[in-house]
Design a protein around this motif. Structure first.
Motif, PDB file in Angstrom:
ATOM      1  N   LEU A 186       0.832  -1.202   0.000  1.00  0.00           N
ATOM      2  CA  LEU A 186       0.000   0.000   0.000  1.00  0.00           C
ATOM      3  C   LEU A 186       0.870   1.256   0.000  1.00  0.00           C
ATOM      4  O   LEU A 186       0.573   2.224  -0.711  1.00  0.00           O
ATOM      5  CB  LEU A 186      -0.917  -0.018   1.221  1.00  0.00           C
ATOM      6  N   ARG A 187       1.944   1.244   0.772  1.00  0.00           N
ATOM      7  CA  ARG A 187       2.864   2.396   0.786  1.00  0.00           C
ATOM      8  C   ARG A 187       3.517   2.576  -0.584  1.00  0.00           C
ATOM      9  O   ARG A 187       3.691   3.706  -1.052  1.00  0.00           O
ATOM     10  CB  ARG A 187       3.941   2.192   1.860  1.00  0.00           C
ATOM     11  N   GLN A 188       3.877   1.472  -1.226  1.00  0.00           N
ATOM     12  CA  GLN A 188       4.529   1.563  -2.534  1.00  0.00           C
ATOM     13  C   GLN A 188       3.587   2.150  -3.583  1.00  0.00           C
ATOM     14  O   GLN A 188       3.968   3.039  -4.351  1.00  0.00           O
ATOM     15  CB  GLN A 188       5.003   0.176  -2.974  1.00  0.00           C
ATOM     16  N   VAL A 189       2.350   1.662  -3.618  1.00  0.00           N
ATOM     17  CA  VAL A 189       1.395   2.144  -4.616  1.00  0.00           C
ATOM     18  C   VAL A 189       1.002   3.592  -4.338  1.00  0.00           C
ATOM     19  O   VAL A 189       0.950   4.427  -5.255  1.00  0.00           O
ATOM     20  CB  VAL A 189       0.144   1.239  -4.642  1.00  0.00           C
ATOM     21  N   ALA A 190       0.743   3.923  -3.069  1.00  0.00           N
ATOM     22  CA  ALA A 190       0.326   5.284  -2.727  1.00  0.00           C
ATOM     23  C   ALA A 190       1.425   6.299  -3.036  1.00  0.00           C
ATOM     24  O   ALA A 190       1.128   7.448  -3.385  1.00  0.00           O
ATOM     25  CB  ALA A 190      -0.056   5.354  -1.256  1.00  0.00           C
ATOM     26  N   GLY A 191       2.683   5.892  -2.931  1.00  0.00           N
ATOM     27  CA  GLY A 191       3.779   6.811  -3.204  1.00  0.00           C
ATOM     28  C   GLY A 191       3.979   7.121  -4.676  1.00  0.00           C
ATOM     29  O   GLY A 191       4.735   8.032  -5.027  1.00  0.00           O
ATOM     30  N   GLN A 192       3.301   6.389  -5.555  1.00  0.00           N
ATOM     31  CA  GLN A 192       3.466   6.601  -6.986  1.00  0.00           C
ATOM     32  C   GLN A 192       2.454   7.593  -7.556  1.00  0.00           C
ATOM     33  O   GLN A 192       2.583   7.996  -8.716  1.00  0.00           O
ATOM     34  CB  GLN A 192       3.332   5.264  -7.730  1.00  0.00           C
ATOM     35  N   TYR A 193       1.446   7.967  -6.762  1.00  0.00           N
ATOM     36  CA  TYR A 193       0.382   8.829  -7.274  1.00  0.00           C
ATOM     37  C   TYR A 193       0.083   9.947  -6.286  1.00  0.00           C
ATOM     38  O   TYR A 193       0.272   9.784  -5.073  1.00  0.00           O
ATOM     39  CB  TYR A 193      -0.899   8.013  -7.522  1.00  0.00           C
ATOM     40  N   ALA A 194      -0.375  11.052  -6.828  1.00  0.00           N
ATOM     41  CA  ALA A 194      -0.830  12.146  -5.971  1.00  0.00           C
ATOM     42  C   ALA A 194      -2.232  11.845  -5.466  1.00  0.00           C
ATOM     43  O   ALA A 194      -2.982  11.088  -6.094  1.00  0.00           O
ATOM     44  CB  ALA A 194      -0.836  13.461  -6.756  1.00  0.00           C
ATOM     45  N   TYR A 195      -2.556  12.441  -4.324  1.00  0.00           N
ATOM     46  CA  TYR A 195      -3.898  12.240  -3.773  1.00  0.00           C
ATOM     47  C   TYR A 195      -4.951  12.794  -4.721  1.00  0.00           C
ATOM     48  O   TYR A 195      -5.968  12.170  -4.991  1.00  0.00           O
ATOM     49  CB  TYR A 195      -4.003  12.930  -2.406  1.00  0.00           C
TER      50      TYR A 195
END
Length: 323
Positions: A186-195
């Motif tokens: 989840l941290r890896q995927v969330a770090g690839q995109y802006a909110y």
């Protein structure tokens, strides 16, 4: 997913048949022991009495060992068998069976399990702290990997149980493994995109607008991490997404400002269209002739009325349009 699991190839006898045979052996052993003791007490046929007694005791020991070979399987459960440390296959046939009691057997559940991960704080692509959580549905696909390629049995012993003693302890240990790997993915995927949209670029994929695409990437990342444990992800999706508390108020104002700007753009666009329509109507129907100055004044007044937040105050013009 490459599997190292294979079906149990040893002898598996119908449990009810072996139950009947075991009762016969039990009766025969007790009868042999009693008859041997009687013969020895009477002092006749001492050799026969001794043989009957020893034979009855041996049969009783065999009978006690045989009682340990029964196993019963419900749908979507499995028994992993080992023969003095060597993997001997996974037994998945449902029903009541008897196998060699010297096999070591561990029970595992193949049923789907649900994990509702608590929201964690991560930084998105532009560095904003966000709270994000997921819900995961998973199940065991490869019992060999689950038991022998991750240290689930030792982890199970940390709960106060003996190593691998219960299904609950092993499955709880696997659930802990799943939870940690889900946080990492989840941290890896969330770090690839802006909110949310960055610099009003509405073509960029974001956590809030990504939807199915983000969930699909998240599922693939989790599957990659859990394949080593023989676990299959049935479904993974983000179920909680919000800015972290320290910037939530600021970002809320930013969203409100963006919404106001968008609304104003629509209002101005509509107002200009209405002004143009009014001027064209007046000109085409020869209602009144306006020079450039009067057109400018009329446009200004109409835009003020149409774009203003407050209701316009009517003013009666008692003069003339002509100089």
């Amino acid at each position: 997913m490459e599997t190292k699991e294979f079906q149990f190839k040893g002898v598996a006898i119908n449990g009810f048949l072996m139950l009947f045979v075991n009762f016969l052996i039990l009766v025969a052993s007790i009868a042999g022991i009693i008859y041997g003791i009687v013969l020895l007490d009477e002092g006749v046929k001492g050799t026969l009495g001794t043989c009957l007694l020893i034979g009855g005791l041996l049969l009783l020991i065999v009978n006690i060992i045989c009682w340990c070979g029964f196993l019963m399987l419900e749908p979507n459960t499995a028994r992993v068998t080992t023969w003095f440390g060597k993997y001997s296959g996974t037994f998945t046939r449902t029903g009541f069976f008897w196998i060699n009691p010297f096999y070591s057997v561990k029970k595992l559940s193949l049923r789907a399990r649900n994990l509702d991960a608590k929201p964690i704080k991560v930084n998105d692509k532009v560095g904003n702290p966000v709270m994000i959580g997921l819900v995961l549905v998973w199940r065991l696909k490869d019992t060999y990997k689950a038991l022998f390629e991750v240290d689930s049995q030792t982890l199970a012993s940390l709960d106060g149980n003996s190593i691998g003693s219960t299904t609950k302890s092993i499955m709880s240990a696997l659930e802990g493994f799943v939870s940690i790997q889900c946080d990492s993915a989840l941290r890896q995927v969330a770090g690839q995109y802006a909110y949310d949209d960055v610099d009003d670029d509405k073509h960029e994929l974001t956590l809030r607008s990504g939807g199915d695409e983000i969930n699909e990437q998240l599922e693939n990342k989790i599957n990659e991490r859990l394949s080593m444990a023989g676990i299959e992800v049935v479904e993974a999706r983000i179920n909680y997404l919000a800015y972290s508390s320290e910037i939530a108020a600021v970002m809320l104002r930013r969203q409100q400002a963006a919404a106001i700007i968008t609304a104003r753009e629509k209002i101005v666009e509509g107002a200009v269209s209405m002004v143009k329509m009014a001027l064209d109507k007046l000109s085409s129907e020869n209602i009144v002739e306006l020079d450039d100055d009067k057109k400018a004044a009329m446009v200004s007044n109409l835009l003020v009325v149409l774009c203003g937040d407050d209701s316009a105050q009517p003013v009666v013009n008692t003069g003339t349009l002509n100089h």
